[in-house]
Design an enzyme around this catalytic site. Structure first.
Site, PDB file in Angstrom:
ATOM      1  N   ASN A  42      -7.165   3.151   7.697  1.00 45.05           N
ATOM      2  CA  ASN A  42      -5.908   3.869   7.856  1.00 45.05           C
ATOM      3  C   ASN A  42      -6.023   4.824   9.043  1.00 45.05           C
ATOM      4  OD1 ASN A  42      -7.740   5.332   6.215  1.00 45.05           O
ATOM      5  ND2 ASN A  42      -6.113   6.545   5.292  1.00 45.05           N
ATOM      6  N   GLU A  44      -3.872   7.919  10.393  1.00 44.81           N
ATOM      7  CA  GLU A  44      -2.765   8.829  10.091  1.00 44.81           C
ATOM      8  C   GLU A  44      -2.245   9.495  11.364  1.00 44.81           C
ATOM      9  OE1 GLU A  44      -4.236  11.457   7.031  1.00 44.81           O
ATOM     10  OE2 GLU A  44      -3.954   9.906   5.491  1.00 44.81           O
ATOM     11  N   GLU A  55      -4.782  -2.139   5.688  1.00 43.68           N
ATOM     12  CA  GLU A  55      -4.463  -3.561   5.572  1.00 43.68           C
ATOM     13  C   GLU A  55      -3.714  -4.055   6.802  1.00 43.68           C
ATOM     14  OE1 GLU A  55      -3.920  -1.085   3.442  1.00 43.68           O
ATOM     15  OE2 GLU A  55      -3.568  -1.831   1.414  1.00 43.68           O
ATOM     16  N   CYS A  93       2.708  -2.909   3.379  1.00 40.03           N
ATOM     17  CA  CYS A  93       1.588  -3.834   3.606  1.00 40.03           C
ATOM     18  C   CYS A  93       1.787  -5.139   2.839  1.00 40.03           C
ATOM     19  CB  CYS A  93       0.263  -3.184   3.215  1.00 40.03           C
ATOM     20  SG  CYS A  93      -0.260  -1.915   4.388  1.00 40.03           S
TER      21      CYS A  93
END
Ligand SMILES: [Zn+2]
Length: 131
Positions: A42, A44, A55, A93
């Site tokens: 991830n 951010e 993902e 996702c």
């Protein structure tokens, strides 16, 4: 490539997570049908809507490298350096996975002790596909 191998790669991918706001490090390892693995974490952003999940990072990395056929993805979420629960894909996702993955695609989750395998059909019932 076993499910545990893929989980281990997802854990390694989570170490590169950029998650200063949630402090929740997510890693994904996407296995292509030809055996190639793409990792994602991830990423951010202070504008939260600009955040990208692990993902989708993995899928987009695979696409830019010419891969479009996938067999499974492992996803783990780390909080305080530990996996505390299963981390299933978010709605966005799921939609992105559905674009490229068929019914036989597997989503492998790990809570630190046990694995849980979900199918594409289980995570995307009644999905948006036609317009
Ligand atoms: Zn997501």
């Amino acid at each position: 490539m076993t499910d545990y191998d893929l989980i281990e790669l997802a854990k390694q991918a989570s170490e590169n997570s950029y998650s200063p706001y949630s402090k929740f490090k997510v890693g994904a390892a996407l296995l292509c049908r030809d055996g190639t693995v793409f990792l994602g974490c991830n990423v951010e952003n202070v504008s939260f809507g600009a955040t990208n999940c692990a993902e989708r990072t993995a899928i987009f990395s695979a696409i830019i490298n010419g891969h479009r056929e996938f067999s499974k993805i492992a996803v783990v979420g780390m909080s305080d350096g530990k996996i505390k629960d299963f981390t299933p894909p978010c709605g966005i996702c799921r939609q992105v996975l559905k674009e490229f993955c068929g019914s036989d695609f597997s989503i492998i989750l790990f809570d630190g002790k046990n694995t849980k395998t979900l199918t594409m059909d289980e995570i995307t019932p009644n999905w948006f596909s036609e317009f």
